[in-house]
Enzyme design. Structure first.
Site, PDB file in Angstrom:
ATOM      1  N   GLY A   3       0.830  -1.200   0.000  1.00 20.62           N
ATOM      2  CA  GLY A   3       0.000   0.000   0.000  1.00 20.62           C
ATOM      3  C   GLY A   3       0.862   1.247   0.000  1.00 20.62           C
ATOM      4  N   GLY A  17       8.892   4.704   5.367  1.00 16.43           N
ATOM      5  CA  GLY A  17       7.674   4.095   5.909  1.00 16.43           C
ATOM      6  C   GLY A  17       7.424   4.329   7.383  1.00 16.43           C
ATOM      7  CD  GLU A  18       9.136   0.495   9.654  1.00 14.87           C
ATOM      8  OE1 GLU A  18       8.682   0.186  10.749  1.00 14.87           O
ATOM      9  OE2 GLU A  18       9.561  -0.333   8.843  1.00 14.87           O
TER      10      GLU A  18
HETATM   11 MO1  MOS Z   1       7.469  -2.690   9.411  1.00 17.16          MO
HETATM   12  S1  MOS Z   1       6.962  -2.840  11.411  1.00 17.16           S
HETATM   13  O1  MOS Z   1       9.035  -3.368   9.431  1.00 17.16           O
HETATM   14  O2  MOS Z   1       6.301  -3.593   8.611  1.00 17.16           O
END
Ligand code: MOS
Length: 734
Positions: free
Chosen positions: A461, A699-700
């Protein structure tokens, strides 16, 4: 160096399929003769199954079988740590024996012709237990159920702390949080003789494939894992969970395809969660704010069957400069399912503690929170003694402060007003490590003038389909509409798990190399084929742009479309295949992304109403490959952080380990009305240590630090320091 297709705000190439219902998710595949499996979860958290009475259920309409530990095929323990990319979510095979380790553990599986029949029959399977009193809370940890997981140390913090002129010693806790992607987990298993196809919602089709081979005890080539679209996972879908094995075995035994879906309630027990943490922070500083000692003592829970480490030590060891530093982490074994990474694992709870402690220390020192960060800026990674590959955190702080207006902040608690409302301003650092792993990519240039890129990674996604197409477009000049990207199938060349914000940095070099090889293959045909306009031309003088092969020193218009070259030899296509791994030089650097959050809250003291009114995040995460999807990632991360700060907590009933808020009515996540005006600025400095484009991944990082920015703003408005998340209204009634 590259065209505008890299870096710009590019719309997802799969967007249309997703919004028109054309994208198929795991549970969506229309399979003939599909049977439905419904799991029966344990209603105790510790003990043994005494008896399973399935006589009534087996006679109910449509029921094909009731499976449990006495009648199930043998499964194997996975090699796990001994093998690369073969990690399960829970290493105990389902139905291994009659032992119960957590509430919600699967004790039986009912399979029937329809979902409703299976559900009805599952409610009529009666299980009795020999029950023991469970341990489900972190404060039930004792020396007998606690083990050391990680220990970092430099200098001598134990001696330095008591001597420090200014000391802060506070403990911060974060509760269990549960991943709640919109798409729940599901598996459809379809056998064809001795081969099985698994339709999964997986963040790692290669890992899933390897684990299934080990646990089912069948060869790798007899398994194909397909995960074309994922309604996100946030870490919860990194590793296979028991329902996947149940579907595979049930389908084999019944000789019929079987689907097992995990309903929302069971998302809270059998598919991982972020464990609760407790962190005692001890900071020692000089009067002018220089850290002399930095300590974090961490306790987290894990399950009885697996050691899952929510690593809070690493970021504690490197975020700030301090000659003395310890970070020690212990695991407490509780009667809960195995925890698993949840977006920003380790750093997210760690930064709540670290950045809250820094804010509290700044107040003790009568110093601005941002000034304290700058005073203790880590010019190198003091844990590894390596230089940063690229760090522009100072500029991130400054950019954010300027844009937000931080210099106008009056530090006095409750001093900033907007009518009857009190304003609070808070800030915090965010960070996430950058990595690059092995990947294989195939790129094919086809006779119809299109290109096709394939890899056994997946798009959860985040925009991975689009990133592949952008790079192929950049290196060939073909428009995005002429590039097909095929992901999410373990039969493709092996690619990385979608985890750790590392897919983009990992796959970029492989896509570049594979595309270049495909172009080179076309050029070889161009120079060796009779009747080719480039026959006998030196291949080194040719290149491909705008989809055309041409002389490097001439415009693309003088060349020919690549498919005309393929046509000269009646070829359907030419391939480039690349296998890349992290450059050994990467190890000479500490590779991390950084950034800063600034937020404003408003507080109505009359009714203790808290609202977030403004959020600004500045990110130093290398070069953005796609400004649109990257921004989407950061804003999404901040929203999750707001959930962590204000709402999220999985609450266990201490009598039986039941997560009592196991539904969307009671497990609160932010909705639009909770989210303020948000902005995100990217500094966009390429980090070419990792790859040619200089991308590190996004992403994080957006989630890390959010909760502490929020609690700091709440303190600024109210004078209440919330050290135990989430912030609750009653804590603010003073
Ligand atoms: Mo992320 S928590 O490495 O999907």
């Amino acid at each position: 160096m590259s065209s505008s297709v890299i870096g710009g705000p590019i719309t997802r190439i799969d967007g249309k399929l997703k919004v028109t219902g054309g994208a198929k998710y795991a549970a969506d595949y229309p399979i003939e003769k599909l049977a439905y499996g419904v799991a029966v979860p344990s209603t105790i958290a510790d003990g043994k199954i005494a008896r399973i009475d399935s006589v009534k259920a087996e006679k109910m309409p449509g029921v094909l079988a009731v499976f449990h530990h006495d009648n199930f095929d043998k499964l194997y323990r996975p090699a796990g740590a001994f093998e690369e990319l073969s990690r399960p979510g829970e290493s105990r095979p389902p139905f291994e024996d009659g032992n119960i380790y957590y509430y919600g553990q699967f004790v039986a599986l009912v399979v029937a012709d329809t979902f409703q029949q299976a559900q009805d029959a599952a409610a009529n399977v009666h299980v009795t237990y020999d029950e023991k009193a469970p341990l489900v809370l972190l404060n039930q940890a004792t020396t007998s159920n606690t083990t050391l997981a990680k220990k970092y140390s430099r200098g001598d913090a134990d001696s330095a702390f008591p001597k420090a002129p200014v000391q802060l010693d506070q403990t911060y806790t974060t509760p269990t949080e549960t991943h709640n992607p919109m798409e729940m987990h599901a598996t459809i298993a379809v056998w064809n003789k001795d081969k099985v196809t698994l339709y999964e919602s997986s963040q790692g089709v290669v890992n899933h494939h390897n684990v299934m081979s080990e646990m089912l005890g069948i060869p790798l080539e007899n398994i194909e894992v397909i995960s074309k679209f994922i309604g996100s996972g946030f870490g919860g879908k990194l590793f296979p969970w028991p329902h996947s094995l149940l579907a595979a075995v049930a389908a084999r035994k019944l000789g019929r395809p079987v689907k097992v879906s995990v309903p929302r309630t069971l998302m809270f027990t059998t598919v991982g969660h972020r464990p609760a943490t407790q962190q005692r922070m001890r900071l020692g500083a000089t009067q002018d704010g220089k850290l002399v000692s930095f300590q974090n003592d961490i306790l987290q829970h894990t399950s009885l069957v697996d050691d899952y480490v929510e690593d809070c030590t690493q970021v504690s060891s490197l975020l700030y400069s301090s000659p003395n530093n310890t970070a020690i982490q212990h695991l407490a074994r509780l009667n809960v399912g195995t925890p698993t990474p949840m977006r920003g694992p380790g750093r997210t709870p760690a930064l709540f503690a670290i950045e809250s402690a820094m804010d509290e220390l700044a107040i003790k020192l009568n110093m601005d929170a941002l000034e304290l960060r700058l005073k203790n800026y880590a010019e190198t990674d003091e844990a590894s003694n390596l230089p940063w590959s690229s760090k522009h955190l100072r500029e991130a702080y400054q950019t954010g402060a300027d844009r937000f207006g931080w210099s106008k902040r009056n530090p006095k608690v409750g001093s900033m007003r907007n009518g009857d409302l009190i304003q609070g301003w808070g800030m915090a650092t965010c960070t996430w490590p950058a990595g690059r792993h092995a990947a294989e990519v195939r790129v094919r240039l086809l006779a119809d003038g299109t290109a096709r890129a394939s890899c056994a990674t997946q798009d959860i996604g985040t925009g991975t389909y689009t990133v592949f197409a952008q790079v192929v477009s950049d290196k060939t000049g073909l428009p995005l509409g002429k590039i097909q990207v095929v992901l999410g199938d373990s039969a493709l060349p092996p690619g990385p798990t979608s985890g750790g914000s590392s897919v983009t940095s990992t796959v970029l070099p492989a896509i570049v190399e594979a595309t270049q090889k495909a172009v080179d293959a076309v050029i070889q045909v161009a120079v060796y084929t009779p009747n080719s306009p480039f026959q006998n031309v030196d291949a080194k003088t040719l290149k491909m742009t705008q989809g055309r092969i041409h002389a490097q020193d001439k415009s693309p218009d003088t060349g020919v479309p690549f498919q005309d070259i393929l046509a000269l030899r009646n070829l359907v296509g030419l391939d480039g295949h690349a296998k890349t791994d992290a450059d050994p030089d990467v190890k000479k650097f500490s590779t991390h992304s950084f950034g800063a959050h600034f937020c404003e809250i408003s507080f109505d003291p009359g009714i203790a109403r808290l609202r977030i009114t403004r959020w600004l995040t500045v990110i130093d995460s290398g070069r953005m490959v796609n400004a649109k999807t990257a921004r989407n990632q950061i804003l999404g991360g901040v929203v999750m952080g707001i959930g962590m700060g204000l709402f999220e907590a999985t609450i266990y009933d201490t009598r039986n380990g039941h997560p009592i808020n196991n539904n969307f009515a009671d497990y609160i996540v932010p909705v639009n009305a909770d989210i303020p005006e948000m902005d995100c600025i990217f500094l966009d400095y390429p980090d070419t240590v990792l790859n040619e484009y200089g991308a590190r991944g996004v992403g994080e990082i957006g989630l890390t630090g959010v909760a502490s920015a929020l609690t700091s703003a709440v303190y600024h408005a109210t004078g209440v320091r919330v050290r135990d998340l989430p912030i609750r209204m009653e804590q603010l009634l003073v």
